[in-house]
Design a protein around this motif. Sequence first.
Motif, mmCIF file in Angstrom:
data_model
loop_
_atom_site.group_PDB
_atom_site.id
_atom_site.type_symbol
_atom_site.label_atom_id
_atom_site.label_comp_id
_atom_site.label_asym_id
_atom_site.label_seq_id
_atom_site.Cartn_x
_atom_site.Cartn_y
_atom_site.Cartn_z
ATOM 1 N N ILE A 94 0.843 -1.196 0.000
ATOM 2 C CA ILE A 94 0.000 0.000 0.000
ATOM 3 C C ILE A 94 0.881 1.249 0.000
ATOM 4 N N GLY A 95 1.937 1.244 0.803
ATOM 5 C CA GLY A 95 2.876 2.370 0.809
ATOM 6 C C GLY A 95 3.580 2.530 -0.523
ATOM 7 N N TYR A 96 3.920 1.409 -1.148
ATOM 8 C CA TYR A 96 4.572 1.445 -2.459
ATOM 9 C C TYR A 96 3.640 2.021 -3.510
ATOM 10 N N LYS A 97 2.369 1.632 -3.426
ATOM 11 C CA LYS A 97 1.378 2.165 -4.370
ATOM 12 C C LYS A 97 1.232 3.669 -4.185
ATOM 13 N N LYS A 98 1.214 4.138 -2.941
ATOM 14 C CA LYS A 98 1.115 5.582 -2.684
ATOM 15 C C LYS A 98 2.344 6.316 -3.206
ATOM 16 N N LYS A 99 3.514 5.701 -3.052
ATOM 17 C CA LYS A 99 4.736 6.316 -3.570
ATOM 18 C C LYS A 99 4.675 6.438 -5.095
ATOM 19 N N LEU A 100 4.155 5.405 -5.751
ATOM 20 C CA LEU A 100 4.043 5.452 -7.204
ATOM 21 C C LEU A 100 2.975 6.446 -7.653
ATOM 22 N N GLN A 101 1.884 6.575 -6.885
ATOM 23 C CA GLN A 101 0.790 7.467 -7.268
ATOM 24 C C GLN A 101 1.188 8.935 -7.219
ATOM 25 N N LYS A 102 2.187 9.275 -6.415
ATOM 26 C CA LYS A 102 2.597 10.670 -6.316
ATOM 27 C C LYS A 102 3.118 11.207 -7.644
ATOM 28 N N ASN A 103 3.759 10.355 -8.417
ATOM 29 C CA ASN A 103 4.446 10.816 -9.614
ATOM 30 C C ASN A 103 3.980 10.175 -10.914
ATOM 31 N N ILE A 104 3.290 9.070 -10.838
ATOM 32 C CA ILE A 104 2.868 8.367 -12.048
ATOM 33 C C ILE A 104 1.351 8.423 -12.118
ATOM 34 N N GLU A 105 0.843 8.957 -13.222
ATOM 35 C CA GLU A 105 -0.611 9.061 -13.355
ATOM 36 C C GLU A 105 -1.250 7.726 -13.706
ATOM 37 N N ASP A 106 -0.787 7.097 -14.779
ATOM 38 C CA ASP A 106 -1.401 5.850 -15.207
ATOM 39 C C ASP A 106 -0.350 4.989 -15.888
ATOM 40 N N SER A 107 -0.176 3.812 -15.381
ATOM 41 C CA SER A 107 0.713 2.844 -16.019
ATOM 42 C C SER A 107 0.331 1.454 -15.531
ATOM 43 N N TRP A 108 0.715 0.459 -16.297
ATOM 44 C CA TRP A 108 0.444 -0.911 -15.907
ATOM 45 C C TRP A 108 1.179 -1.238 -14.613
ATOM 46 N N TYR A 109 2.376 -0.711 -14.470
ATOM 47 C CA TYR A 109 3.168 -1.037 -13.289
ATOM 48 C C TYR A 109 2.501 -0.534 -12.013
ATOM 49 N N LYS A 110 2.003 0.686 -12.029
ATOM 50 C CA LYS A 110 1.323 1.228 -10.845
ATOM 51 C C LYS A 110 0.045 0.441 -10.563
ATOM 52 N N ASN A 111 -0.686 0.113 -11.610
ATOM 53 C CA ASN A 111 -1.942 -0.622 -11.431
ATOM 54 C C ASN A 111 -1.715 -2.082 -11.050
ATOM 55 N N SER A 112 -0.516 -2.613 -11.283
ATOM 56 C CA SER A 112 -0.253 -4.006 -10.912
ATOM 57 C C SER A 112 -0.086 -4.167 -9.411
ATOM 58 N N THR A 113 -0.014 -3.063 -8.674
ATOM 59 C CA THR A 113 0.039 -3.176 -7.219
ATOM 60 C C THR A 113 -1.328 -3.556 -6.636
ATOM 61 N N ILE A 114 -2.402 -3.220 -7.329
ATOM 62 C CA ILE A 114 -3.749 -3.543 -6.831
ATOM 63 C C ILE A 114 -3.979 -5.060 -6.784
ATOM 64 N N PRO A 115 -3.697 -5.815 -7.875
ATOM 65 C CA PRO A 115 -3.833 -7.270 -7.761
ATOM 66 C C PRO A 115 -2.886 -7.869 -6.732
ATOM 67 N N SER A 116 -1.723 -7.268 -6.574
ATOM 68 C CA SER A 116 -0.786 -7.772 -5.570
ATOM 69 C C SER A 116 -1.366 -7.655 -4.171
ATOM 70 N N ILE A 117 -1.975 -6.528 -3.867
ATOM 71 C CA ILE A 117 -2.608 -6.340 -2.560
ATOM 72 C C ILE A 117 -3.771 -7.321 -2.388
ATOM 73 N N ALA A 118 -4.565 -7.504 -3.441
ATOM 74 C CA ALA A 118 -5.711 -8.417 -3.367
ATOM 75 C C ALA A 118 -5.261 -9.868 -3.173
ATOM 76 N N ILE A 119 -4.249 -10.296 -3.917
ATOM 77 C CA ILE A 119 -3.755 -11.666 -3.790
ATOM 78 C C ILE A 119 -3.190 -11.903 -2.392
ATOM 79 N N THR A 120 -2.461 -10.923 -1.879
ATOM 80 C CA THR A 120 -1.900 -11.055 -0.536
ATOM 81 C C THR A 120 -3.003 -11.100 0.516
ATOM 82 N N ALA A 121 -4.034 -10.279 0.344
ATOM 83 C CA ALA A 121 -5.150 -10.286 1.299
ATOM 84 C C ALA A 121 -5.894 -11.617 1.259
#
Length: 140
Positions: A94-121
Amino acid sequence: MSQTLLWVNINLWSNRICGVFAFLNALWMVEMCINAFIQRKELTKWVEGNWKIDLFVCTGLSFGGLASLFLPALSPSFGREIGAIYILEILFMIGYKKKLQKNIEDSWYKNSTIPSIAITAITFVSMLVFAISSIVVFDY
């Protein structure tokens, strides 16, 4: 279906689900590492701070959780350490996603953190269900 059979089935299915999602979690982190390696110049250019540390910590936690699930000698009191590993991984991601959101608007890499959080949960919840159902099945 009796209550005992229900708990046995919950135990069996949560065990399988936990193992599958633990492997998926580790594979997804490998995919994120490969993707980060491919986009390393762009990430270094756009992301403030060191973006690699969070990724390596999450990957290490993912493989640590996988190892402790399948090597019981590493975790004699099942559940506590493994649960802590997956909770830490969720928080770091979640912290990594927030760090990426500060500077990156839209990319596959930033959005790939969401499935990672879901799979881990899902891995954490299935591990918790397995731990509880193991106590019910084997201790009562």
